[in-house]
Scaffold this motif. Sequence first.
Motif, PDB file in Angstrom:
ATOM      1  N   ARG A  95       0.746  -1.090  -0.062  1.00  0.00           N
ATOM      2  CA  ARG A  95      -0.006  -0.348   0.172  1.00  0.00           C
ATOM      3  C   ARG A  95       0.988   1.487   0.030  1.00  0.00           C
ATOM      4  O   ARG A  95       0.909   2.631  -0.704  1.00  0.00           O
ATOM      5  CB  ARG A  95      -0.808  -0.371   1.002  1.00  0.00           C
ATOM      6  CG  ARG A  95      -2.501  -0.513   0.533  1.00  0.00           C
ATOM      7  CD  ARG A  95      -2.826  -1.020   2.412  1.00  0.00           C
ATOM      8  NE  ARG A  95      -3.829  -2.061   1.931  1.00  0.00           N
ATOM      9  CZ  ARG A  95      -5.022  -2.298   1.055  1.00  0.00           C
ATOM     10  NH1 ARG A  95      -5.036  -1.251   0.461  1.00  0.00           N
ATOM     11  NH2 ARG A  95      -5.768  -3.377   1.633  1.00  0.00           N
ATOM     12  N   GLN A  96       1.829   1.267   0.675  1.00  0.00           N
ATOM     13  CA  GLN A  96       3.001   2.534   1.128  1.00  0.00           C
ATOM     14  C   GLN A  96       3.692   2.682   0.224  1.00  0.00           C
ATOM     15  O   GLN A  96       3.693   3.666  -0.722  1.00  0.00           O
ATOM     16  CB  GLN A  96       3.873   1.792   1.784  1.00  0.00           C
ATOM     17  CG  GLN A  96       5.028   2.721   2.889  1.00  0.00           C
ATOM     18  CD  GLN A  96       5.893   2.074   3.452  1.00  0.00           C
ATOM     19  OE1 GLN A  96       5.158   1.187   4.269  1.00  0.00           O
ATOM     20  NE2 GLN A  96       7.397   2.634   3.384  1.00  0.00           N
ATOM     21  N   PHE A 123      -3.975  -9.978  -2.412  1.00  0.00           N
ATOM     22  CA  PHE A 123      -3.757  -8.008  -2.278  1.00  0.00           C
ATOM     23  C   PHE A 123      -4.535  -7.874  -3.980  1.00  0.00           C
ATOM     24  O   PHE A 123      -3.399  -7.878  -5.019  1.00  0.00           O
ATOM     25  CB  PHE A 123      -2.564  -7.843  -2.170  1.00  0.00           C
ATOM     26  CG  PHE A 123      -1.775  -6.908  -2.220  1.00  0.00           C
ATOM     27  CD1 PHE A 123      -1.878  -6.099  -0.305  1.00  0.00           C
ATOM     28  CD2 PHE A 123      -1.566  -5.353  -3.154  1.00  0.00           C
ATOM     29  CE1 PHE A 123      -1.999  -4.414  -0.632  1.00  0.00           C
ATOM     30  CE2 PHE A 123      -1.878  -4.618  -3.049  1.00  0.00           C
ATOM     31  CZ  PHE A 123      -2.186  -3.897  -1.510  1.00  0.00           C
ATOM     32  N   PRO A 124      -5.196  -7.692  -4.236  1.00  0.00           N
ATOM     33  CA  PRO A 124      -5.693  -7.062  -5.285  1.00  0.00           C
ATOM     34  C   PRO A 124      -5.522  -5.449  -5.856  1.00  0.00           C
ATOM     35  O   PRO A 124      -5.786  -4.806  -4.812  1.00  0.00           O
ATOM     36  CB  PRO A 124      -7.517  -7.627  -5.121  1.00  0.00           C
ATOM     37  CG  PRO A 124      -7.893  -7.545  -3.511  1.00  0.00           C
ATOM     38  CD  PRO A 124      -6.327  -7.869  -2.630  1.00  0.00           C
ATOM     39  N   GLU A 141     -11.938  -7.383 -16.321  1.00  0.00           N
ATOM     40  CA  GLU A 141     -11.040  -6.494 -17.332  1.00  0.00           C
ATOM     41  C   GLU A 141     -10.026  -5.589 -16.313  1.00  0.00           C
ATOM     42  O   GLU A 141      -8.985  -5.224 -17.150  1.00  0.00           O
ATOM     43  CB  GLU A 141     -11.785  -5.862 -18.299  1.00  0.00           C
ATOM     44  CG  GLU A 141     -12.989  -6.480 -18.853  1.00  0.00           C
ATOM     45  CD  GLU A 141     -11.885  -7.498 -19.804  1.00  0.00           C
ATOM     46  OE1 GLU A 141     -11.627  -7.196 -19.947  1.00  0.00           O
ATOM     47  OE2 GLU A 141     -12.931  -8.105 -19.692  1.00  0.00           O
ATOM     48  N   ARG A 142     -10.054  -5.378 -15.088  1.00  0.00           N
ATOM     49  CA  ARG A 142      -9.546  -4.367 -14.574  1.00  0.00           C
ATOM     50  C   ARG A 142      -8.105  -5.409 -13.287  1.00  0.00           C
ATOM     51  O   ARG A 142      -7.347  -4.812 -13.166  1.00  0.00           O
ATOM     52  CB  ARG A 142      -9.668  -3.104 -14.187  1.00  0.00           C
ATOM     53  CG  ARG A 142      -9.962  -2.644 -15.345  1.00  0.00           C
ATOM     54  CD  ARG A 142     -10.932  -1.100 -14.790  1.00  0.00           C
ATOM     55  NE  ARG A 142     -12.039  -1.362 -13.806  1.00  0.00           N
ATOM     56  CZ  ARG A 142     -12.529  -0.959 -12.892  1.00  0.00           C
ATOM     57  NH1 ARG A 142     -11.981   0.409 -12.938  1.00  0.00           N
ATOM     58  NH2 ARG A 142     -13.535  -2.028 -12.763  1.00  0.00           N
ATOM     59  N   ILE A 143      -8.759  -6.495 -12.492  1.00  0.00           N
ATOM     60  CA  ILE A 143      -8.267  -7.213 -11.644  1.00  0.00           C
ATOM     61  C   ILE A 143      -6.949  -7.472 -12.089  1.00  0.00           C
ATOM     62  O   ILE A 143      -6.522  -8.657 -12.994  1.00  0.00           O
ATOM     63  CB  ILE A 143      -9.150  -7.837 -11.287  1.00  0.00           C
ATOM     64  CG1 ILE A 143      -8.802  -8.125  -9.650  1.00  0.00           C
ATOM     65  CG2 ILE A 143      -9.072  -9.046 -12.011  1.00  0.00           C
ATOM     66  CD1 ILE A 143      -8.683  -7.042  -8.576  1.00  0.00           C
ATOM     67  N   LEU A 144      -6.060  -7.249 -10.588  1.00  0.00           N
ATOM     68  CA  LEU A 144      -4.550  -8.067 -10.807  1.00  0.00           C
ATOM     69  C   LEU A 144      -4.786  -8.743  -8.494  1.00  0.00           C
ATOM     70  O   LEU A 144      -5.010  -7.282  -8.174  1.00  0.00           O
ATOM     71  CB  LEU A 144      -3.717  -7.860 -11.259  1.00  0.00           C
ATOM     72  CG  LEU A 144      -2.581  -7.683 -12.536  1.00  0.00           C
ATOM     73  CD1 LEU A 144      -2.234  -6.697 -12.727  1.00  0.00           C
ATOM     74  CD2 LEU A 144      -3.512  -9.003 -13.415  1.00  0.00           C
ATOM     75  N   CYS A 178      -5.562   0.516  -4.903  1.00  0.00           N
ATOM     76  CA  CYS A 178      -5.271  -0.786  -4.016  1.00  0.00           C
ATOM     77  C   CYS A 178      -6.446  -0.923  -3.337  1.00  0.00           C
ATOM     78  O   CYS A 178      -7.694  -0.092  -2.960  1.00  0.00           O
ATOM     79  CB  CYS A 178      -4.197  -0.520  -2.872  1.00  0.00           C
ATOM     80  SG  CYS A 178      -2.847  -0.218  -3.471  1.00  0.00           S
ATOM     81  N   LEU A 179      -7.114  -2.356  -3.163  1.00  0.00           N
ATOM     82  CA  LEU A 179      -8.022  -2.851  -2.717  1.00  0.00           C
ATOM     83  C   LEU A 179      -8.519  -2.578  -1.380  1.00  0.00           C
ATOM     84  O   LEU A 179      -7.410  -3.545  -0.648  1.00  0.00           O
ATOM     85  CB  LEU A 179      -9.015  -3.364  -4.118  1.00  0.00           C
ATOM     86  CG  LEU A 179      -9.426  -2.991  -5.110  1.00  0.00           C
ATOM     87  CD1 LEU A 179      -9.805  -4.782  -5.993  1.00  0.00           C
ATOM     88  CD2 LEU A 179     -11.303  -2.317  -5.112  1.00  0.00           C
TER      89      LEU A 179
END
Length: 368
Positions: free
Chosen positions: A259-260, A284-285, A343-346, A270-271
């Motif tokens: 996150r940092q 960590f999506p 379509e956007r998630i990793l 970051c979700l």
Amino acid sequence: MNSPPVFVTQPFLPPLEEFLPYLQQIWDNKILTNGGPFHQQFERALCEHLGVKHIALFANGTLALVTALQALRITGEVITTPYSFVATSHALLWNGIKPVFVDIDPHTLNLDPTKIEAAITPQTTAILPVHCYGHPCDVTAIQQIADIYNLKVIYDAAHAFGVEDEEGSILRHGDLSVLSFHATKTFTTFEGGAIVCPDAKTKQRIDHLKNFGFVDETTVVAPGINGKMSEFSAALGLLQLKYIDQAIARRAEIDRLYRQLLAEVPGIRCLGGSGERVSNYGYFPILVEPDYPLTRDALYDKLKAHGFFVRRYFYPLISDFPMYRGLPSARRDNLPVAASVAERILCLPIYPALEDATVEAIAAVIAS
Ligand SMILES: *Cc1c(COP(=O)(O)O)cnc(C)c1O
């Protein structure tokens, strides 16, 4: 690149020498399954660890889902999310139930409660939401709808081991919650799963169902299945419990570091991370937004070229697989948020043995 490939997860295992006495005991007493001593101990220890009343252990999470639907005699149509692992909907098909897909909330990526009512028909008997990535569903709103329409709620809590809200375990909500202890999950028994149930009577029905429907040597009361957890997995689970808090604490550190490092990267969101709820940091999506210079798939390929094998969880959507895409609720225009998120998630690598330097290297590739 000469460093070894980094995968999205790596199973967390206790020291082998600590497992040997458990194996010795199994070898000595020759009880391998059917509710042996480790099975009984593990059920009690899990109830205590998770802060829930009753647990029925299973050979895996999918059999637990299939059995949970049987236990509550769910039929007809069930409202569920397209944004999950396929096992969620497959459990419905194995029960001859029609999945009805409802779109997800763009922030939690869980079933959007404001869209559930419009999908209810006279055939609807239950809601099957998922605490996706271990982020809790809006359990209050879902229960309100269930109460009004007299529907059962079964949570697929495969990602939600140890997750809590303000008043305790997230697993106490709904009629049943289902856990998975698969090798890729935060807490693993190699293969394994469990149903969390609110009362002893339901647990007893589930215990019969997971053992072919036997209640004693000669009486079979239901067309049950073989869903039993073996003594090997139960023993491993008992030992894992001693280390799980430590493992989750390390995951939390990695979560903070990502996150940092990613906070200032334009186009990367970051979700999760609301901070007020206890998470298990199983995933960590991130979302790759339009203002990021690369597409999601281009970033996926770039990370892979650096030896970082990230995953597109959940892509494709369940509703896009061949056995679902003919359903009216599987249409893209019914599921715009889920389609766009897929379509956007990793999901980035996160596991207790992951080193800070690797997290920094991954973030550097994303930021460069
Ligand atoms: C892992 C998983 C399952 C299936 O659990 P298994 O133990 O692998 O059978 C079900 N639902 C979700 C959301 C999962 O991630």
